[in-house]
Motif scaffolding. Structure first.
Motif, PDB file in Angstrom:
ATOM      1  N   ASP A 184      -5.666  -9.807  11.924  1.00 17.55           N
ATOM      2  CA  ASP A 184      -5.113 -10.839  11.049  1.00 17.55           C
ATOM      3  C   ASP A 184      -6.100 -11.998  11.082  1.00 17.55           C
ATOM      4  O   ASP A 184      -6.205 -12.714  12.091  1.00 17.55           O
ATOM      5  CB  ASP A 184      -3.735 -11.274  11.564  1.00 17.55           C
ATOM      6  CG  ASP A 184      -3.135 -12.379  10.700  1.00 17.55           C
ATOM      7  OD1 ASP A 184      -3.823 -12.874   9.782  1.00 17.55           O
ATOM      8  OD2 ASP A 184      -1.971 -12.748  10.959  1.00 17.55           O
TER       9      ASP A 184
ATOM     10  N   ASP B  12      -8.858  -5.499   8.292  1.00 16.03           N
ATOM     11  CA  ASP B  12      -7.722  -5.680   7.392  1.00 16.03           C
ATOM     12  C   ASP B  12      -6.461  -5.829   8.226  1.00 16.03           C
ATOM     13  O   ASP B  12      -6.368  -5.338   9.354  1.00 16.03           O
ATOM     14  CB  ASP B  12      -7.573  -4.502   6.429  1.00 16.03           C
ATOM     15  CG  ASP B  12      -6.829  -4.907   5.163  1.00 16.03           C
ATOM     16  OD1 ASP B  12      -7.480  -5.166   4.136  1.00 16.03           O
ATOM     17  OD2 ASP B  12      -5.572  -4.995   5.208  1.00 16.03           O
TER      18      ASP B  12
ATOM     19  N   GLY C 193     -10.802  -8.287   4.931  1.00 11.57           N
ATOM     20  CA  GLY C 193      -9.739  -7.876   4.015  1.00 11.57           C
ATOM     21  C   GLY C 193     -10.226  -6.698   3.191  1.00 11.57           C
ATOM     22  O   GLY C 193     -10.246  -6.729   1.960  1.00 11.57           O
TER      23      GLY C 193
ATOM     24  N   TYR D 178       0.844  -1.209   0.000  1.00 10.85           N
ATOM     25  CA  TYR D 178       0.000   0.000   0.000  1.00 10.85           C
ATOM     26  C   TYR D 178       0.874   1.252   0.000  1.00 10.85           C
ATOM     27  O   TYR D 178       0.541   2.256  -0.638  1.00 10.85           O
ATOM     28  CB  TYR D 178      -0.943   0.002   1.207  1.00 10.85           C
ATOM     29  CG  TYR D 178      -2.160  -0.882   1.003  1.00 10.85           C
ATOM     30  CD1 TYR D 178      -3.168  -0.512   0.123  1.00 10.85           C
ATOM     31  CD2 TYR D 178      -2.296  -2.092   1.669  1.00 10.85           C
ATOM     32  CE1 TYR D 178      -4.283  -1.317  -0.087  1.00 10.85           C
ATOM     33  CE2 TYR D 178      -3.398  -2.908   1.475  1.00 10.85           C
ATOM     34  CZ  TYR D 178      -4.392  -2.509   0.594  1.00 10.85           C
ATOM     35  OH  TYR D 178      -5.500  -3.312   0.373  1.00 10.85           O
TER      36      TYR D 178
ATOM     37  N   ASN E 124     -16.369  -3.365  -5.568  1.00  9.22           N
ATOM     38  CA  ASN E 124     -16.183  -4.485  -6.490  1.00  9.22           C
ATOM     39  C   ASN E 124     -17.499  -4.838  -7.199  1.00  9.22           C
ATOM     40  O   ASN E 124     -18.563  -4.856  -6.577  1.00  9.22           O
ATOM     41  CB  ASN E 124     -15.651  -5.700  -5.731  1.00  9.22           C
ATOM     42  CG  ASN E 124     -14.171  -5.569  -5.448  1.00  9.22           C
ATOM     43  OD1 ASN E 124     -13.367  -5.423  -6.362  1.00  9.22           O
ATOM     44  ND2 ASN E 124     -13.791  -5.593  -4.173  1.00  9.22           N
TER      45      ASN E 124
HETATM   46  C1  LIG Z   1      -6.118  -8.031  -2.884  1.00  9.67           C
HETATM   47  S1  LIG Z   1      -6.475  -7.013  -1.522  1.00  9.67           S
HETATM   48  C2  LIG Z   1      -8.215  -6.761  -1.715  1.00  9.67           C
HETATM   49  C3  LIG Z   1      -8.759  -5.608  -0.919  1.00  9.67           C
HETATM   50  C4  LIG Z   1     -10.259  -5.373  -1.075  1.00  9.67           C
HETATM   51  N1  LIG Z   1     -11.053  -6.500  -0.617  1.00  9.67           N
HETATM   52  C5  LIG Z   1     -10.601  -5.052  -2.508  1.00  9.67           C
HETATM   53  O1  LIG Z   1     -11.202  -5.890  -3.171  1.00  9.67           O
HETATM   54  O2  LIG Z   1     -10.215  -3.966  -2.951  1.00  9.67           O
HETATM   55  C6  LIG Z   1      -6.397  -8.131  -0.149  1.00  9.67           C
HETATM   56  C7  LIG Z   1      -6.560  -7.439   1.189  1.00  9.67           C
HETATM   57  O3  LIG Z   1      -6.539  -8.422   2.211  1.00  9.67           O
HETATM   58  C8  LIG Z   1      -5.770  -7.943   3.295  1.00  9.67           C
HETATM   59  N2  LIG Z   1      -5.272  -9.134   4.005  1.00  9.67           N
HETATM   60  C9  LIG Z   1      -4.357 -10.019   3.559  1.00  9.67           C
HETATM   61  N3  LIG Z   1      -4.144 -10.997   4.470  1.00  9.67           N
HETATM   62  C10 LIG Z   1      -4.953 -10.701   5.521  1.00  9.67           C
HETATM   63  C11 LIG Z   1      -5.167 -11.310   6.781  1.00  9.67           C
HETATM   64  N4  LIG Z   1      -4.501 -12.431   7.136  1.00  9.67           N
HETATM   65  N5  LIG Z   1      -6.051 -10.762   7.632  1.00  9.67           N
HETATM   66  C12 LIG Z   1      -6.722  -9.631   7.268  1.00  9.67           C
HETATM   67  N6  LIG Z   1      -6.551  -9.000   6.096  1.00  9.67           N
HETATM   68  C13 LIG Z   1      -5.675  -9.524   5.227  1.00  9.67           C
HETATM   69  C14 LIG Z   1      -4.695  -7.106   2.650  1.00  9.67           C
HETATM   70  O4  LIG Z   1      -4.107  -6.169   3.518  1.00  9.67           O
HETATM   71  C15 LIG Z   1      -5.457  -6.454   1.513  1.00  9.67           C
HETATM   72  O5  LIG Z   1      -6.000  -5.227   1.915  1.00  9.67           O
END
Ligand SMILES: C[S@@+](CC[C@H](N)C(=O)[O-])C[C@H]1O[C@@H](n2cnc3c(N)ncnc32)[C@H](O)[C@@H]1O
Length: 201
Positions: free
Chosen positions: A91, A65, A44, A13, A25
């Motif tokens: 997480d 997130d 997420g 980011y 989305n």
């Molecule tokens: C590909 S991005 C998609 C973000 C959003 N959902 C979108 O469609 O724009 C994946 C997101 O998942 C978050 N993420 C990844 N692993 C995670 C975890 N273990 N727990 C929580 N969030 C997580 C990342 O920080 C990121 O913001």
């Protein structure tokens, strides 16, 4: 397996002022438009466009997130949109969301690495309240763009794998692959989504 931890996401980011389009989305809009608003979890949530779209439609949204950089941006965008969202740093591999707490659990392109006990996926499923909806969306692993430099999408749970974990008590309303309705995030060139929509009876 690639290490996509908090630092990875904060750095990703941090490379740009804005990573995603700021628009919700396409699959979320298509699938949730007809649902009555209730309590939603955006798992997420990234820069928050989906959570803000839901909140504008009357959903009470908790957005989690792993990246504080993303959450800070998301909170700023929500303030500008004058909507309230509970932004939560978590997480999802380490701590499941509250069980039975949400009428909608949406996970859009959330990378959950395969686990022997499927704990993180089971945690998301358990968060759906009776009568509630799970919407789990990913990129199509069969159509990874030639210039894709990210990890192999097949490392992460696909909607079809999540569907196989549902068991009794769920109705599958969609389990399919679709063309994306909006351009992929800059530099990624994904063209197709895999989609699971399921309802807890
Ligand atoms: C590909 S991005 C998609 C973000 C959003 N959902 C979108 O469609 O724009 C994946 C997101 O998942 C978050 N993420 C990844 N692993 C995670 C975890 N273990 N727990 C929580 N969030 C997580 C990342 O920080 C990121 O913001």
């Amino acid at each position: 397996m690639s290490e996509m931890d908090e630092r990875f996401w904060d750095e990703l980011y941090g490379e740009r002022e804005q990573l995603f389009s700021g628009n919700p989305n396409g699959v979320l809009v298509a699938e949730v438009r007809g649902l009555p608003p209730g309590r939603a979890l955006d798992a997420g949530a990234g820069e928050g466009a989906d959570a803000i779209w839901l909140a504008r439609r009357g959903w009470r949204v908790t957005a989690t997130d792993i990246s504080r950089v993303a959450l800070t941006r998301a909170a700023k965008a929500a303030a500008e949109a004058a909507v309230e969202v509970a932004w939560t740093h978590a997480d999802l591999l380490a701590a499941p969301p509250d069980a039975g707490a949400y009428d909608l659990v949406s996970a859009q392109y959330l990378p959950i690495p395969h686990q022997p006990d499927h704990a993180a996926v089971r945690g998301l499923l358990a968060a759906v309240a009776p009568g509630g909806t799970l919407l789990f969306v990913h990129h199509d692993p069969a159509k990874q763009p030639e210039d894709w430099q990210g990890p192999d999408i097949g490392e992460f749970y696909q909607p079809r794998e999540v569907a196989a974990l549902l068991g009794d008590g769920w109705t599958i309303e969609a389990d399919e692959t679709r063309p994306r309705t909006a351009a992929a995030p800059p530099g990624t060139h994904h063209t197709r989504d895999t989609v699971l929509r399921a309802r807890r009876r």
